[in-house]
Structures are given as structure tokens and as C-alpha cells.
Design an enzyme around this catalytic site. Structure first.
Site, PDB file in Angstrom:
ATOM      1  N   GLU A 180      12.604   2.375  13.910  1.00 48.30           N
ATOM      2  CA  GLU A 180      11.632   3.417  13.569  1.00 48.30           C
ATOM      3  C   GLU A 180      10.520   3.345  14.595  1.00 48.30           C
ATOM      4  OE1 GLU A 180       9.794   2.598   9.750  1.00 48.30           O
ATOM      5  OE2 GLU A 180       9.720   0.451  10.152  1.00 48.30           O
TER       6      GLU A 180
ATOM      7  N   LYS B  72       6.403  -1.710   2.037  1.00 48.42           N
ATOM      8  CA  LYS B  72       5.182  -1.167   2.649  1.00 48.42           C
ATOM      9  C   LYS B  72       4.043  -2.165   2.401  1.00 48.42           C
ATOM     10  CE  LYS B  72       3.049   3.429   3.246  1.00 48.42           C
ATOM     11  NZ  LYS B  72       3.162   3.521   4.691  1.00 48.42           N
TER      12      LYS B  72
ATOM     13  N   TYR C  99       0.830  -1.205   0.000  1.00 39.71           N
ATOM     14  CA  TYR C  99       0.000   0.000   0.000  1.00 39.71           C
ATOM     15  C   TYR C  99       0.861   1.249   0.000  1.00 39.71           C
ATOM     16  CZ  TYR C  99       0.853   0.999   5.001  1.00 39.71           C
ATOM     17  OH  TYR C  99       1.427   1.308   6.197  1.00 39.71           O
TER      18      TYR C  99
ATOM     19  N   LEU D  45      11.026   1.459   7.128  1.00 40.67           N
ATOM     20  CA  LEU D  45      10.369   1.908   5.896  1.00 40.67           C
ATOM     21  C   LEU D  45      11.108   3.147   5.383  1.00 40.67           C
ATOM     22  CD1 LEU D  45       7.757   1.259   4.196  1.00 40.67           C
ATOM     23  CD2 LEU D  45       6.875   3.370   5.196  1.00 40.67           C
TER      24      LEU D  45
END
Ligand SMILES: Cc1ncc(COP(=O)(O)O)c(C=O)c1O
Length: 296
Positions: free
Chosen positions: A194, A162, A48, A218
């Protein structure tokens, strides 16, 4: 800008009448239906993107489409559209919305097939897109910063893709919500990775430092924007592994994402962090980011 956050009731009515895109058609949300055998539903087998839109202009769209291609390559799924086709669909959906600042979400799954882990042959991917009002941080969050909790990064080793399989992120984000915090900040083997839905940057002695865009995080479009803006403003930047103790004793910590933009962390695990107030480099970066939104 032009879009003021509606009260909940208005928000609900926006959602009921919302137009979405599904497999080549724009249609009301309530008419958008997919099979229970969709591999997104059965396996989380898809990827996505979420593109922020300011004043009906997508922000850094080429970066989002390049990351989409990377994610699709990573799960070995052919891109169903060219970049130009994606842009056309995105702009057509943006134009159908009643609000100017939007978050365009789209996902591609490996399509509908008899349940079997191995890839189905000759199946058309499912493409879904919707656009919601862009829910940006409140003035208070910008002014005061937000709380985070720390967490062990228990996710898989392809956090650079993702994918819609987000259970590790979902559980971590819920742990943050349960603790009254905005985010869980992850550490893996003693190093900062992250957060559950954001990248994390720190500031030490005037230098903006963030972990490298390897397979453990990411590659955030807002992370890239923050680095580009920092370099343009002649701020010192460094991309390198960040040990946990360095992150937790930094002068500043920022979260970055398409919906948070850049947000200061002022509390970690229930204790005031960095004096409990957003630092001077955050204020500078926040101003730079706001100005960059108005660029063509
Ligand atoms: C796990 C994770 N890291 C980082 C980000 C930030 O990426 P971007 O700046 O492209 O929104 C996100 C955004 O959703 C995310 O889910």
C-alpha cells in the site's frame, strides 16, 4: 458541501476554539489534557479511526466502526463503547463544528498506568476524538494527478490493524514530502502492499486490480468503496497479489484514502507515469465516488 478551505489564519483560529471529546466530556482543545503515563504516549499502545464527513453525514460509518472493533480485537483491548454509543458521540461532535465537511479522528489507548510493557489490570482506556475540516485533494491534484516515490515496506506484520504506532508510515511519508511527492508506495518482497497513508489500486487492460486485504495492508474503507462502485458500474475487478513490475508498468495507478478519496498517480520516482495524465478509468471512478458521497 458548503465548506470552503479557510486561509491559514482562519484555520488557526478554528483550531484554538475547537471542541474535542476526551473520556466522556466535550471540552475546548486547550483544556483536553492526558497523563504523560498514558500508554499511547509511552508505547503507542492504541488504535484509531478517521471518518470522513460530507455535509455533516459520516461516510460509511458502519465500516469504520467494524474496522475499529477489528483493530481493538487485534491489540486485545475491550471496546469501551457500543457502535450506537460511538455514533452518538461522533454525531454530537460533528454538530459542534462550524464546518460541514469534516474528518473525525478518534483514538483509544490502553489508558494510564505505571510503565510496564505488559497490560495493566483494571485500567480504563483513554478515548479522544477531534474533528477537523476535511482537507480533500485540490482540483489541480484531481486534474493532473500526483507524484509518488517507491519505498521498501519496512513496517511490522500487522499493517491490517489501524494502530497509533505509525513510525514506519511517518518516515515513509516524510521521505515522500522531502522528494516533493504526495506518497511513498510500498513494496515488500517484490509485491505491492500500500502507501504510507493510502491504499493503492492499479488498472491493467481495463481491469482494476488491488492487493488482497491481508495482514500486510490496512483494509481501507475507501478501497472497499472503490471496489463496490467499480462492481456496481460493471467494471472488471481483481483482488490478487500485484508484482512490483506489474504495478510500475500498469496503465493507471490510484491512491485511495478517506482524505484523498481516489487520486491518480502520474509520476513515480521523478518520471512521468502512464503518460503523465490521469487515465479514463480514474476519471470514471472519480465521478462515481463523488456521486456516492451524496448517497444517504
Ligand atoms: C496505511 C494506510 N493504508 C490505507 C489507508 C486508507 O484507509 P481509508 O480508506 O479507510 O482511509 C490509510 C488511511 O489512513 C492508511 O493510513
Amino acid at each position: 458541501m458548503g465548506y470552503a478551505a479557510p486561509v491559514d489564519a482562519e484555520c488557526d483560529s478554528l483550531i484554538i476554539f475547537m471542541t474535542v471529546y476526551l473520556n466522556g466530556q466535550f471540552l475546548p482543545l486547550e483544556d483536553a489534557k492526558i497523563s504523560v503515563l498514558d500508554r499511547g504516549f509511552i508505547y503507542g499502545d492504541g488504535v484509531y479511526e478517521l471518518v470522513p464527513v460530507y455535509g455533516r453525514e459520516p461516510y460509511r460509518l458502519p465500516g469504520h466502526l467494524a474496522r475499529l472493533q477489528r483493530s481493538l480485537d487485534g491489540i486485545r483491548l475491550a471496546n469501551p463503547h457500543s457502535a450506537a454509543e460511538w455514533e452518538t458521540i461522533i454525531r454530537q461532535l460533528i454538530a459542534r463544528m462550524a464546518f460541514a465537511d469534516q474528518g473525525v479522528y478518534f483514538q483509544i489507548t490502553r489508558g494510564v498506568a505505571k510503565r510496564d510493557h505488559a497490560f495493566p489490570i483494571g485500567v480504563t482506556p483513554t478515548v479522544f476524538m477531534m474533528s477537523n475540516p476535511l482537507a480533500l485533494p485540490t482540483p489541480e491534484q484531481i486534474e493532473r494527478g500526483v507524484a509518488v516515490i517507491t519505498a521498501v515496506d519496512e513496517r511490522w506484520l500487522h499493517c491490517d490493524l489501524k494502530t497509533i504506532s505509525l513510525l514506519g508510515n511517518v518516515l515513509a511519508r516524510q521521505a515522500a514530502v522531502d522528494a516533493g511527492a504526495a506518497e511513498s508506495v510500498f513494496f515488500r518482497n517484490g509485491y505491492l502492499t500500500e502507501a504510507s497513508a493510502s491504499n493503492v489500486l492499479v488498472v491493467k487492460n481495463g481491469v482494476v486490480v488491488a492487493p488482497p486485504k491481508d495482514h500486510l495492508i490496512l483494509p481501507g474503507i475507501t478501497y472497499d468503496a472503490a471496489f463496490d462502485l467499480a462492481r456496481e458500474a460493471d467494471l472488471a475487478v481483481e483482488v490478487r497479489p500485484v508484482p512490483k513490475n506489474e504495478a510500475l508498468s500498469a496503465d493507471e495507478m490510484w491512491l485511495s484514502s478517506s482524505t484523498k478519496e481516489v487520486l491518480a498517480v502520474t509520476m513515480i520516482d521523478g518520471k512521468a507515469f502512464a503518460g503523465g495524465r490521469p487515465g479514463p478509468l480514474f476519471r470514471k471512478m472519480h465521478a462515481l465516488f463523488q456521486a456516492s458521497k451524496r448517497r444517504p
